[in-house]
Design a protein around this motif. Structure first.
Motif, PDB file in Angstrom:
ATOM      1  N   GLN A  13       0.840  -1.200   0.000  1.00 11.78           N
ATOM      2  CA  GLN A  13       0.000   0.000   0.000  1.00 11.78           C
ATOM      3  C   GLN A  13       0.875   1.251   0.000  1.00 11.78           C
ATOM      4  OE1 GLN A  13      -3.360  -0.222  -0.450  1.00 11.78           O
ATOM      5  NE2 GLN A  13      -2.796  -2.374  -0.741  1.00 11.78           N
ATOM      6  N   CYS A  14       1.300   1.634  -1.176  1.00  8.09           N
ATOM      7  CA  CYS A  14       2.171   2.789  -1.351  1.00  8.09           C
ATOM      8  C   CYS A  14       1.318   4.037  -1.549  1.00  8.09           C
ATOM      9  CB  CYS A  14       3.069   2.540  -2.560  1.00  8.09           C
ATOM     10  SG  CYS A  14       4.331   3.774  -2.824  1.00  8.09           S
ATOM     11  N   THR A  15       1.551   5.051  -0.733  1.00  8.31           N
ATOM     12  CA  THR A  15       0.665   6.220  -0.718  1.00  8.31           C
ATOM     13  C   THR A  15       1.150   7.388  -1.572  1.00  8.31           C
ATOM     14  OG1 THR A  15       1.772   7.071   1.266  1.00  8.31           O
ATOM     15  CG2 THR A  15      -0.143   5.637   1.590  1.00  8.31           C
ATOM     16  N   ASP A  16       2.341   7.275  -2.181  1.00  5.15           N
ATOM     17  CA  ASP A  16       2.874   8.421  -2.929  1.00  5.15           C
ATOM     18  C   ASP A  16       3.069   8.103  -4.416  1.00  5.15           C
ATOM     19  OD1 ASP A  16       4.974   6.668  -2.404  1.00  5.15           O
ATOM     20  OD2 ASP A  16       6.481   8.257  -2.216  1.00  5.15           O
ATOM     21  N   LEU A  17       2.183   7.274  -4.978  1.00  7.48           N
ATOM     22  CA  LEU A  17       2.282   6.918  -6.386  1.00  7.48           C
ATOM     23  C   LEU A  17       1.925   8.099  -7.290  1.00  7.48           C
ATOM     24  CD1 LEU A  17       0.704   3.343  -6.429  1.00  7.48           C
ATOM     25  CD2 LEU A  17       3.127   3.941  -6.573  1.00  7.48           C
ATOM     26  N   VAL A  18       2.714   8.288  -8.341  1.00  6.13           N
ATOM     27  CA  VAL A  18       2.513   9.369  -9.304  1.00  6.13           C
ATOM     28  C   VAL A  18       2.441   8.766 -10.704  1.00  6.13           C
ATOM     29  CG1 VAL A  18       3.486  11.478 -10.306  1.00  6.13           C
ATOM     30  CG2 VAL A  18       3.766  11.010  -7.857  1.00  6.13           C
ATOM     31  N   ARG A  19       1.453   9.174 -11.497  1.00  8.96           N
ATOM     32  CA  ARG A  19       1.355   8.688 -12.871  1.00  8.96           C
ATOM     33  C   ARG A  19       2.387   9.415 -13.738  1.00  8.96           C
ATOM     34  NH1 ARG A  19       0.266   4.799 -16.305  1.00  8.96           N
ATOM     35  NH2 ARG A  19      -1.539   4.221 -15.027  1.00  8.96           N
ATOM     36  N   VAL A  20       3.254   8.636 -14.373  1.00  2.78           N
ATOM     37  CA  VAL A  20       4.271   9.185 -15.270  1.00  2.78           C
ATOM     38  C   VAL A  20       3.999   8.629 -16.668  1.00  2.78           C
ATOM     39  CG1 VAL A  20       6.728   9.434 -15.761  1.00  2.78           C
ATOM     40  CG2 VAL A  20       5.947   9.200 -13.388  1.00  2.78           C
TER      41      VAL A  20
END
Length: 238
Positions: A13-20
């Motif tokens: 459960q990673c809370t800092d995912l960014v769409r690249v």
């Protein structure tokens, strides 16, 4: 899709995912902490679809991009640009405006591609294989020679098929250099046990933080997108 949904339930459960980048166009969700940590992006299979490389560098301007593609070089980009320009002019003279616009778009892409890889980044015309010679380069050699020799400062972006699972061994051997590994798996195997085995092997040193794709429409099946973050970076910000 049911099996993919099961895999998603087991994600870290990673809370800092960014769409690249764009979805299904070599775009991936990546932890922001890994983006900031990365100093070199090794991107395999640049060719015409290099939007991910550009999008990543926009988020981290200090990161150097090394594009690896056996079919691409700066000279071939220039040649392709001239070809697209000539085809655009020919189509316009024949009144084929739709085709002319398509060739103009291809021309613009080639110009931008050349600018991107000739201004601080690097384009490596090699074929990733299980050995190294004048034409081929092993993944282990690629990471060791062109990556950043610091802990978790190199990111690997790769498109692969099930036949190339042997690359995992090279990834594991040099995991200390890697921050994130993003993989576009295509075609998606009918038996998801192959994907499970691949994830289990990667999980020795990485945590899988994102899985998506695999949808089937009337024409084809979308590739499976996987993001693995080095366990050394996975402890904070869960």
């Amino acid at each position: 899709m049911v099996e993919i949904n099961k895999l998603q339930l087991e994600l870290n459960q990673c809370t800092d995912l960014v769409r690249v980048g764009e979805q299904h166009e070599r775009g991936h969700l990546i932890p922001a902490r890994a983006i900031a940590k990365t100093k070199t992006l090794l991107s395999l299979g640049a060719n015409d679809n290099w939007a991910f490389d550009r999008a990543f560098q926009q988020l981290n301007p200090d990161c150097k991009v090394v594009g690896v593609d056996y079919q691409l070089s700066l000279s071939s980009i220039v040649s392709g640009a001239f070809s697209s320009g000539a085809k655009s002019l020919q189509s316009a003279l024949l009144g084929q405006l739709k085709q002319s616009k398509q060739h103009v778009k291809a021309l613009l892409n080639r110009v931008l591609l050349y600018t991107f890889y000739s201004s601080g980044n690097r384009l490596l015309r090699r074929r990733v294989s299980d050995h190294t010679n004048e034409v081929d380069i092993s993944l282990e050699t690629l990471i060791a020679v062109y990556g950043t020799i610091e802990d978790n400062a190199t990111m690997l972006n790769i498109s692969m098929s099930c036949d190339e699972y042997h690359m995992v061994d090279d990834i594991i051997r040099l995991e200390s250099m890697l921050s994130v590994v993003t993989i576009e798996l295509s075609p998606v195997p009918d038996c998801m046990s192959q994907v499970n085995q691949f994830i289990e092997r990667m999980s020795e040193s990485f945590e899988v933080v994102h899985i998506s794709g695999g949808e089937i429409d009337e024409h084809n099946q979308a590739p499976l997108e996987l993001t693995f973050m080095n366990r050394r970076l996975a402890s904070p910000a869960k």
